[in-house]
Scaffold this active site. Structure first.
Site, short mmCIF file in Angstrom:
data_model
loop_
_atom_site.label_atom_id
_atom_site.label_comp_id
_atom_site.label_asym_id
_atom_site.label_seq_id
_atom_site.Cartn_x
_atom_site.Cartn_y
_atom_site.Cartn_z
CE1 TYR A 170 -4.10 -1.87 0.66
CE2 TYR A 170 -2.79 -3.07 2.27
CZ TYR A 170 -3.93 -2.95 1.51
OH TYR A 170 -4.91 -3.91 1.59
CB THR A 196 -3.28 -2.91 -2.99
OG1 THR A 196 -2.93 -4.28 -2.79
CG2 THR A 196 -4.79 -2.75 -2.83
CE LYS A 271 -4.71 -8.44 -4.46
NZ LYS A 271 -5.80 -7.70 -3.80
CG HIS A 295 -9.35 -5.06 -1.46
ND1 HIS A 295 -8.24 -4.30 -1.71
CD2 HIS A 295 -9.25 -5.44 -0.17
CE1 HIS A 295 -7.51 -4.22 -0.60
NE2 HIS A 295 -8.12 -4.91 0.35
#
Length: 421
Positions: A170, A196, A271, A295
């Site tokens: 992150y 992500t 992602k 997610h």
């Protein structure tokens, strides 16, 4: 009051077998044990059965954190249901006495196109947590992605032995913290970054709000030890929401994907992509690959199931970079369907958590083995001897009825409405 802790004992099946025996009995003191009868036997025949064991064994707050989705949880259900609307077109009289499931991901050869997705805080499921998952992935000859929010650090996971591991990242407000995390992953021998990109804010996960979710006090987010990033705490909302709100960067954009490439030479998988438009932008930004993901249905509810979004992304990628699927995979047939729609491989998340809770490392190993066995069987029954022989022609989808012949339309009428009266 929490459910009683369960004691789970397992007899490992022979190699390539697709079932295992699990004995489940409430934990009791030695005095109580003297009065108990033998535990009831339950044969595990597919990975979904581990969820019920995990639900009985885990504290409600932990199970709900792992199992729940955002808001109405429509996408959570759809991630599974959508697979059932894709049917097979098997080919017959093909010599399938030898089947090769090996593949290459970012230059790394693995035993099968089934890999382990990043899932946070695995020591809430089992004391061995990410250690067990890493050992299971290595034994299966496949890739594990370690979560930034793991309860074991990159160094600790690396200490379990050799293996191909990626690091999920992150991007936080403090880019210096991000750079430190990336450097730690590089030093620990991790081979890629899975960035992500679908969490500028956390989705509304109502189970976490009701449970006042907070990381148990005996656990920490090990990758952040020694870094000044704040703490999770109990609040009137989800503690996790507060934590992310303080540290997550809502300004994250495509320029940050390019910035990340200035601080690492590791390939970057993006992602959280669901559309053709973002696929093209990811390629322009220099992504090495895409993971089609919602997610785990924990962010924006009413987005499509990942298997429904997959083909759009694959077509937009035009073979320039590999596309992977994350979300809803519970059967070897699901793996085949994803590859037929153009995925280079799939990632599994919740099945790992639930089997970890039930049986630790042995459970994760068996989940990987069962999915491998089912996938190999699906290939054989479809007439495919290698992954390159799996094509779009091996499946039919509900959107094919609009472009194909009347036979396909009749098949979908049967699927949706049943046989004629």
């Amino acid at each position: 009051m929490l459910d009683p802790v369960l004691v789970v004992s397992v007899a490992l099946s022979p190699l390539f077998a697709s079932s295992s025996e699990v004995s489940v009995a409430p934990f009791r003191s030695s005095s109580e044990n003297s009065r108990t009868t033998p535990a009831e036997k339950m044969e595990i025949t597919n990975v979904m059965e581990y969820e019920e064991i995990a639900k009985k064994k885990l504290p409600k707050m932990v199970y709900d954190y792992y199992a729940s989705g955002a808001e109405d949880q429509w996408t959570l259900k759809e991630n599974r249901n959508a697979f059932s609307r894709i049917l097979f077109r098997p080919r017959i009289l093909v010599d399938v006495s030898h089947i090769d499931m090996t593949t290459t991901v970012l230059g790394f050869k693995i035993s099968m196109p089934i890999m382990i997705a990043p899932t946070a805080m695995q020591k809430m499921a089992h004391p061995d947590g990410e250690y067990a998952t890493a050992r299971a992935a290595s034994a299966a000859g496949t890739i594990m992605i370690l979560s930034s929010w793991a309860t074991s650090s990159v160094d600790e996971v690396a200490s379990t032995g050799p293996g191909i591991r990626f690091f999920q990242l992150y991007v936080l407000k403090d880019r210096n913290v991000v750079a430190q995390l990336v450097r730690r992953a590089e030093r620990a021998g991790f081979k890629a970054i899975a960035l992500t990109v679908d969490t500028p804010r956390l989705g509304r996960r109502e189970a976490d709000i009701k449970n006042r979710f907070v990381l148990p006090p005996y656990l920490t987010l090990k990758n952040f030890e020694g870094l000044d990033i704040g703490k999770m705490d109990r609040t009137n909302d989800s503690g996790l929401t507060t934590y992310a709100a303080e540290q997550g960067d809502r300004s994250l954009s495509w320029k940050d994907v390019k910035w990340l490439q200035t601080i690492t030479t590791l390939p970057i998988l993006v992602k959280g992509v669901l559309t053709a438009e973002d696929t093209r932008l990811a390629i322009q930004a220099g992504a090495a690959g895409i993971i089609v993901s919602n997610h785990g249905a924990r962010q924006l509810d009413y987005v499509p199931a990942t298997i429904m979004a997959l083909e759009e992304v694959v077509k937009a990628a035009q073979g320039k970079i590999p596309v992977f699927l994350d979300g809803g995979v519970r059967r070897g047939t699901d793996v085949f369907k994803a590859l037929a729609l153009g995925a280079s491989g799939v990632f599994i998340g919740r099945p790992v958590l639930f089997s970890l809770a039930a049986e630790g490392e042995a459970g994760v190993k068996k989940v990987l083995q069962m999915l491998r066995d089912e996938f190999e069987l699906t290939m054989a029954l479809s007439g495919c001897r290698s992954l390159k022989e799996i094509t779009r022609d091996h499946i039919m989808t509900e959107w094919d009825r609009h472009r194909n012949n009347s036979t396909t339309s009749l098949v979908w009428d049967y699927v949706n409405w049943g046989p004629p009266l």
